[in-house]
Enzyme design. Structure first.
Site, PDB file in Angstrom:
ATOM      1  CG  ASP A 264       1.319  -0.965  -2.287  1.00 15.70           C
ATOM      2  OD1 ASP A 264       0.808  -1.322  -1.215  1.00 15.70           O
ATOM      3  OD2 ASP A 264       0.643  -0.580  -3.273  1.00 15.70           O
TER       4      ASP A 264
HETATM    5  C1  GLC Z   1      -2.572   0.394  -3.139  1.00 13.81           C
HETATM    6  C2  GLC Z   1      -2.576  -0.738  -2.124  1.00 13.81           C
HETATM    7  C3  GLC Z   1      -2.300  -2.091  -2.701  1.00 13.81           C
HETATM    8  C4  GLC Z   1      -2.877  -2.164  -4.099  1.00 13.81           C
HETATM    9  C5  GLC Z   1      -2.103  -1.194  -4.973  1.00 13.81           C
HETATM   10  C6  GLC Z   1      -2.635  -1.168  -6.409  1.00 13.81           C
HETATM   11  O1  GLC Z   1      -1.857   1.478  -2.633  1.00 13.81           O
HETATM   12  O2  GLC Z   1      -1.700  -0.585  -1.003  1.00 13.81           O
HETATM   13  O3  GLC Z   1      -2.866  -3.067  -1.819  1.00 13.81           O
HETATM   14  O4  GLC Z   1      -2.746  -3.491  -4.607  1.00 13.81           O
HETATM   15  O5  GLC Z   1      -2.110   0.129  -4.450  1.00 13.81           O
HETATM   16  O6  GLC Z   1      -3.930  -0.656  -6.418  1.00 13.81           O
END
Ligand code: GLC
Length: 717
Positions: A264
């Site tokens: 993430d």
């Molecule tokens: C965010 C979220 C995740 C998302 C990623 C990209 O922090 O936790 O669900 O897909 O970043 O945007």
């Protein structure tokens, strides 16, 4: 056809490491929003020369932009390795569907699949290759803001929806460039943060993890989901992103998943504040060894993998495996032959926000909106003078936290929806207050409008940034100023319909006490105003059922229907007054239970009949129930089947959802529903983590929700 193994042989170590990096759009030449990146690049210690080596892009949107970025990249990347474009298309791209927690309440797996298919078609035409969805984090925590992104508290239902979303997004991915690869998230158990605070500690037994929190991820992967994203949280003491037992043990070892695993946002470097890595170098080592292939938006890999290999802390073979997983996905998507895949400005214009897409969004929203209370007020007959009061009366903030692709001007607001059914001289609109503040003038103006009306619709709720990521709340009530507005409106003595727009189960005691009817609309999406009006005026008979318990008070949380009985259940026939599992100040039960939702029809359930009172391991047992629509309106009923294992090796839930069927019943019509139970539905994780059933006594329940149902016992021999 590109041979990725041969391609790997040609790659330098810098090019290999580049494939493991994911950067947001602004870093790339050709991006429309290429803002100030010198600062971020310095902060990440990367240079312009690193950009052409990068493997994937986060957040690009629009055919023009993605094609521009890809074009420059293909000119600058030595071996012509195309970029992967990944974005968060969670419940729609340009046509925004209801948030997943609302879609869950539809219990409509086909429509859920269709919503993902439409989202994929819009996104693929805009040049997206991978969506960071479905999010399948089971949650029993309404304080946590991201419950809106899940389909609720039940492992079976979440698994079914996970499969539907993956099918809808991916379809025949290799041969259909209107589809996108899915990336199931957030692995694992992100939905169980202590105290409901986002990113907080997750700590549970392996038994609990496997029984409730892992099934939906596995279901997504069994359906062929191409990617997995790590979770921010620690799990039993180790951050998911550096958790070898979780990633290489369960995900790759047990489940044989061999697709790309992306961190993430920043989660690799967060191993440092988590306190398991001294620096970015150790963070890179731990994440690589745990099996994380792509580092999102930090540069631990860029800055340290080569050093780790040189000093033989890390084998280059591990890097090669990671690169191959990424190259295989690019090959599967046909990007080596056509780096632009489905991107096309013409296709994009043609694909987005079509009437069909809007119709599908309106239908799904109508099936996701839950009728919680109706003291003979609904449906409205369209002849009454109607006041529409409250901060959501004309608000476009009904798309939810993951609606960055949607737009306010395309959104059908509540007032627009009502005006489909009411003439302008029948509809009086006044906000009455904001989400968290209000003035006396606003309040007085609203009360004056309400005075002129025969029925009052009060549109209340949470601003969409009061849920979603980093949107945890300790007080899960509607803000005080809105409750005050509702109470003042109620004092006028006219019928009041409360409509909620929110991203989590709330403590609705004061709403239900001051409204004759209550509708939970969640964030219903682009067509939300139309869908709500269809329900208010009875064109759509509500059929949605809650997939998360609506607590009586936040003090009950975590609260969920598939709970254990304890040794001192309060509702035991011989229960003593005091020494039972209870609160002294509130009931144990939620305000509205899992599976609950009203209709304008009334459904009566007959007694259950079983094909036998016993079954062997390889037999099926059928359960029959006759349901009658005793109301005067045709309607749909979601008939639910639950099972209880009365004595397991470990404690077993009071009820577990095992199946459900949607019935359409005309007024007065009766239908027989037959469910088939087989031994595999009776299996559970034993203390030694074996997943199997036990012979013994079971109870089966069929009903309209997890509280109101008919029951019968049977034995597994
Ligand atoms: C965010 C979220 C995740 C998302 C990623 C990209 O922090 O936790 O669900 O897909 O970043 O945007």
């Amino acid at each position: 056809m590109t041979d990725v193994n041969q391609l790997l042989q040609q790659m330098t170590i810098e090019e290999k490491v580049g494939q493991l990096v994911q950067l947001a759009t602004p870093f790339f030449k050709g991006a429309t929003d290429r803002g100030e990146i010198t600062g971020p690049m310095v902060q990440m210690n990367i240079s312009e020369n690193d950009i052409p080596l990068t493997g994937s892009v986060l957040g690009a949107s629009g055919a023009k932009e993605t094609m521009n970025i890809q074009k420059v990249h293909m000119e600058e990347n030595r071996l012509g390795i195309p970029l992967l474009f990944m974005s968060d298309i969670v419940h729609g791209f340009k046509t925004i569907f209801p948030v997943p927690l609302a879609i869950g309440c539809s219990w409509d797996l086909e429509l859920a699949e269709k919503s993902a298919s439409i989202a994929a078609k819009e996104a693929a035409a805009a040049g997206v290759h991978v969506t960071f969805a479905p999010m399948v984090d089971l949650s029993r925590e309404p304080r946590w803001g991201r419950v809106m992104e899940s389909t609720g508290e039940d492992p079976h239902l979440n698994s079914e929806f996970a499969r539907s979303f993956v099918r809808g997004f991916q379809g025949d991915l290799e041969n259909d460039d209107s589809k996108v690869a899915a990336c199931v998230k957030h692995f694992a158990a992100y939905g169980a943060p202590e105290a409901g605070r986002d990113y907080n500690t997750v700590d549970m037994s392996e038994w609990q993890l496997r029984e409730n929190y892992l099934p939906a991820y596995k279901a997504a992967l069994d359906e062929g989901c191409e990617m997995v994203m790590t979770a921010f949280n620690i799990l039993n003491g180790i951050p998911s992103t550096g958790n070898e037992a979780l990633m290489r043990g369960i995900l790759r070892g047990e489940w044989k998943f061999d697709g790309p695993l992306v961190s993430d946002w920043g989660a690799v470097k967060e191993l440092i504040p988590h306190g398991v890595a001294e620096d970015a170098k150790q963070a890179a080592e731990k994440a690589m060894k745990a099996g994380v292939d792509i580092e999102m938006m930090t540069a631990c890999y860029t800055n340290h993998i080569q050093e780790l290999i040189k000093e033989e802390t890390l084998q280059e073979s591990i890097v090669d495996e990671a690169v191959l997983r990424i190259l295989r996905l690019k090959k599967k998507l046909g990007l080596f032959e056509n780096p632009y895949r489905g991107a096309s400005e013409a296709k994009e214009t043609e694909a987005i926000l079509t009437d069909e897409n809007r119709e599908a969004a309106r239908e799904l929203a109508g099936k996701s909106i839950v009728l919680l209370k109706n003291d003979n007020v609904l449906p409205l007959d369209g002849r009454q003078k109607t006041a529409l009061i409250g901060p959501f009366s004309t608000s476009t903030d009904i798309l939810g936290p993951w609606s960055w692709g949607g737009s306010p001007e395309d959104t059908i607001t509540v007032d627009k929806g009502l005006s489909n059914y009411l003439d302008s001289d029948q509809l009086f609109i006044s906000e009455g207050c904001g989400i968290e503040q209000g003035t006396d003038e606003q309040l007085q103006a609203a009360l004056e409008q309400a005075e002129n009306a025969e029925v009052i619709v009060v549109a209340l709720g949470e601003h969409s940034d009061m849920s979603g990521e980093a949107g945890s709340r300790a007080d899960i009530r509607i803000p005080e100023v809105q409750l005050n507005l509702l109470k003042r409106v109620k004092e006028l003595g006219k019928p009041v319909v409360g409509v909620l727009f929110n991203g989590r189960p709330l403590d609705l005691r004061e709403v239900t006490a001051n409204a004759d009817a209550v509708i939970e609309a969640w964030y219903p999406g682009t067509e939300g105003g139309n869908a709500l009006a269809d329900i208010l005026f009875g064109i759509v008979n509500p059929s949605a059922k809650l997939t998360m318990s609506m607590p009586y008070a936040v003090g009950q949380v975590p609260i969920y229907y598939n709970r254990y009985n304890t040794g001192r259940p309060k509702d035991a026939p011989d229960a003593p007054e005091r020494f039972v599992s209870q609160y002294l100040d509130i009931p144990n039960e939620p305000l509205y239970p899992f599976g609950y939702g009203l209709s304008y029809s009334q459904f009566e359930y007959g007694e259950l009949t079983l094909s036998s009172d016993q079954m062997t391991q390889d037999e099926q047992l059928s359960v029959t129930s006759t349901i009658t629509n005793t109301g005067s309106t045709a309607g749909e009923e979601i008939v639910q089947l639950y099972i209880r294992d009365l004595a397991g090796e470990v404690v077993r839930p009071l009820k577990e959802l095992k199946d459900f069927k949607r019935l359409h019943l005309e007024p007065g019509e009766s239908q027989e529903v037959v469910f088939h139970i087989e031994e595999s539905q009776l299996r559970y994780y034993h203390a030694n983590m074996e997943h199997k059933s036990d012979r013994g006594e079971f109870e089966v329940f069929v009903g309209t929700n997890s509280r109101d149902n008919k029951a019968k016992k049977f034995r597994l021999k």
